[in-house]
Scaffold this active site. Structure first.
Site, PDB file in Angstrom:
ATOM      1  N   TYR A  80     -11.116   1.461  10.683  1.00 27.95           N
ATOM      2  CA  TYR A  80     -12.483   1.790   9.922  1.00 27.95           C
ATOM      3  C   TYR A  80     -12.692   0.599   8.900  1.00 27.95           C
ATOM      4  CZ  TYR A  80      -8.927   3.910   6.673  1.00 27.95           C
ATOM      5  OH  TYR A  80      -7.939   4.407   6.026  1.00 27.95           O
ATOM      6  N   LYS A  81     -11.829  -0.370   8.597  1.00 21.32           N
ATOM      7  CA  LYS A  81     -12.284  -1.221   7.756  1.00 21.32           C
ATOM      8  C   LYS A  81     -12.872  -2.363   8.300  1.00 21.32           C
ATOM      9  CE  LYS A  81      -8.495   0.208   4.670  1.00 21.32           C
ATOM     10  NZ  LYS A  81      -6.940   0.166   4.448  1.00 21.32           N
ATOM     11  N   ARG A 108     -12.965  -4.336  -7.369  1.00 21.91           N
ATOM     12  CA  ARG A 108     -12.840  -5.110  -5.857  1.00 21.91           C
ATOM     13  C   ARG A 108     -14.142  -5.321  -5.286  1.00 21.91           C
ATOM     14  NH1 ARG A 108      -8.656  -2.422  -1.509  1.00 21.91           N
ATOM     15  NH2 ARG A 108     -10.663  -1.115  -1.323  1.00 21.91           N
ATOM     16  N   PHE A 142       0.671  -1.159   0.065  1.00 21.86           N
ATOM     17  CA  PHE A 142      -0.008   0.107  -0.137  1.00 21.86           C
ATOM     18  C   PHE A 142       0.888   1.315   0.090  1.00 21.86           C
ATOM     19  CE2 PHE A 142      -2.936   3.204   1.767  1.00 21.86           C
ATOM     20  CZ  PHE A 142      -4.186   2.970   1.001  1.00 21.86           C
ATOM     21  N   ASP A 150       1.540  -4.973   8.375  1.00 29.07           N
ATOM     22  CA  ASP A 150       0.323  -3.979   8.447  1.00 29.07           C
ATOM     23  C   ASP A 150      -0.923  -4.931   8.108  1.00 29.07           C
ATOM     24  OD1 ASP A 150      -1.797  -2.328   7.374  1.00 29.07           O
ATOM     25  OD2 ASP A 150      -0.447  -0.979   6.215  1.00 29.07           O
TER      26      ASP A 150
HETATM   27  C1  LIG Z   1      -6.268   1.584   4.317  1.00 29.09           C
HETATM   28  C2  LIG Z   1      -4.646   1.121   4.510  1.00 29.09           C
HETATM   29  C3  LIG Z   1      -3.993   2.075   5.135  1.00 29.09           C
HETATM   30  C4  LIG Z   1      -4.646   3.377   5.598  1.00 29.09           C
HETATM   31  O1  LIG Z   1      -3.705   4.185   6.259  1.00 29.09           O
HETATM   32  P1  LIG Z   1      -4.324   5.315   7.177  1.00 29.09           P
HETATM   33  O2  LIG Z   1      -2.990   6.266   7.290  1.00 29.09           O
HETATM   34  O3  LIG Z   1      -5.046   4.879   8.559  1.00 29.09           O
HETATM   35  O4  LIG Z   1      -5.249   6.279   6.390  1.00 29.09           O
HETATM   36  C5  LIG Z   1      -2.491   1.587   5.124  1.00 29.09           C
HETATM   37  N1  LIG Z   1      -2.336   0.595   4.814  1.00 29.09           N
HETATM   38  C6  LIG Z   1      -2.771  -0.308   4.106  1.00 29.09           C
HETATM   39  C7  LIG Z   1      -2.318  -1.726   3.643  1.00 29.09           C
HETATM   40  C8  LIG Z   1      -4.370  -0.152   4.129  1.00 29.09           C
HETATM   41  O5  LIG Z   1      -5.013  -0.980   3.255  1.00 29.09           O
END
Ligand SMILES: *Cc1c(COP(=O)(O)O)cnc(C)c1O
Length: 412
Positions: free
Chosen positions: A222-223, A371, A125, A197
């Site tokens: 939030y996921k 997705r 990500f 992560d």
């Molecule tokens: C959604 C997501 C994030 C989000 O990061 P924030 O800083 O909390 O917005 C980070 N890493 C991954 C792999 C994600 O899917």
């Protein structure tokens, strides 16, 4: 061939079927985007009303003590810990994944003073890679150097130069699932640390952070944890590291004694060391209430349902000739897949927009992926059947070619 009768049998035997009542989902909507923003658990509204009207409105500042606001990052952290295989006292709820990565990566680098490499993967990500870049700009290349490789090359690239292996457990695009046990062990074998992560795994599958000797992890509120838009994230740190944490966002809430107001920083010797500023009480209250949806949920049962939902969706797609142009890019083997499926199509964006108009919410990921996220707490097998059916109509009619579906929104 899977039929609606099979679907009804699956629903009637579903051990988690009653959980759906605990969520407010608009009637008729099939929500397959809980991997981006979890649905609203019904208990959240009451918890928010109490937090606003009673705690803030009436009790005001005394609520830090009387309603235990001050310990909320720890109590919510422990609730998350129960879902990710962490004994109490090793998880704290705070900030965003991005900010938390700076903290855990710095802490890990400080624990490996002779080494500088953060090893990650090209298609991690992006924010994870950006934060490592930012840390390099701050610390200099002699202390922090990001190296990214292909997923298949990670194990052989873990060597004595590596201070920390930073990986996302479930790939956000394809849903590919890393073998956490194997990679953590490979890192430890050469004296490196790991940062996982868990954005797409916490609340989606069973995790055993303590058992696998994971050093650090970060994850999202939030996921799959359904804490609401912008819910605070979390940090896990193994107990053995807690007395030796040095991280640069060393605000007063991470001080050993914040209310002594001493001029010099003294790090807390527990998980609070990862706190920086005043916790976001209102959003943490929402997450706190949302986590109750996981009460009495066995994560292995949840994982079985997640795989069964995704398998059902795949079967519906495979048996429908109208859907043959959708190319699945997610792994088919259960051991290699998280809780989502992604399909490649040149009109991916427009297809998602057309589906949303037909009350099936999925999402688009650049450049060409549709997705679908599978959240076992509030999806039925019938929802999956309906989604495949409406997708089939969208593809057969080619309604996605209409001009109204071509304009990209700011958030995709
Ligand atoms: C959604 C997501 C994030 C989000 O990061 P924030 O800083 O909390 O917005 C980070 N890493 C991954 C792999 C994600 O899917």
């Amino acid at each position: 061939m899977i039929t609606i009768t099979d679907i009804n049998v699956l629903d009637s035997k579903d051990p988690l079927k009653d959980k759906k009542q605990g969520f407010s989902i608009p009637p008729g909507l099939v929500y397959l985007d809980g991997n981006s923003l979890g649905a609203l658990p019904s208990g959240v509204q009451n918890a928010m009303t109490t937090a606003v009207e009673t705690e803030w409105g009436k009790d005001l500042i005394s609520s830090w003590n009387t309603h235990n606001w001050i310990d909320l990052p720890l109590s919510v952290g422990d609730k998350i810990g129960a879902i990710i295989g962490a004994a109490p006292g090793q998880v704290v709820c705070c900030d965003s994944i991005s900010v938390n990565l700076v903290k855990v990566l710095s802490a890990a680098l400080a624990l490996r003073p002779g080494r500088s490499v953060i090893l990650s993967q090209h298609d991690n990500f992006p924010t994870d890679l950006y934060m490592a870049e930012g840390l390099t700009a701050l610390l200099g290349e002699s202390r922090c150097r990001l190296k990214t490789v292909d997923a298949d090359d990670i194990v052989e690239e873990i060597n004595e130069s590596v201070a920390v292996v930073m990986l996302t457990h479930v790939n956000f695009r394809t849903g590919a699932l890393h073998d956490m046990a194997k990679l953590t062990e490979a890192a430890h074998r050469v004296g490196a640390l790991v940062v996982w992560d868990l954005a797409h795994s916490a609340g989606a599958l069973p995790l055993a952070l303590d058992e696998l000797n994971v050093d650090f992890a970060v994850g999202c509120g939030y996921k799959y944890l359904n804490g609401g838009p912008g819910a605070p994230a979390f940090i896990y740190a193994a107990r053995k590291h807690l007395a030796n944490i040095h991280q640069p966002i060393c605000g007063w809430m991470g001080h050993a004694n914040p209310f002594a107001f001493e001029p010099g920083y003294q790090p807390a010797k527990d998980i609070k060391v990862f706190l920086a500023g005043t916790p976001n009480i209102l959003s943490m209250k929402a997450l706190d209430a949302a986590l109750d949806a996981f009460d009495n949920v066995d994560m292995n049962t949840l994982r079985q349902k997640s795989l069964a939902l995704s398998d059902t969706f795949l079967r519906c797609i495979q048996q429908d000739p109208c859907l043959s142009q959708l190319q699945c890019v997610s792994p088919v083997y259960h051991k290699e897949r998280g809780s989502q499926l992604a399909f490649r199509h040149p009109h991916a964006y427009a297809i998602v927009q057309a589906l949303i108009e037909d009350k099936v919410v999925a999402d688009f990921r650049a450049p060409d992926l549709v997705r679908f996220g599978f959240t076992p707490l509030y999806l039925s097998y019938e929802d999956i059947w309906t989604a495949a059916d409406r997708l089939s109509e969208v593809m057969a009619s080619e309604k996605y070619l209409a001009p109204r579906f071509q304009t990209r929104n700011k958030v995709t």
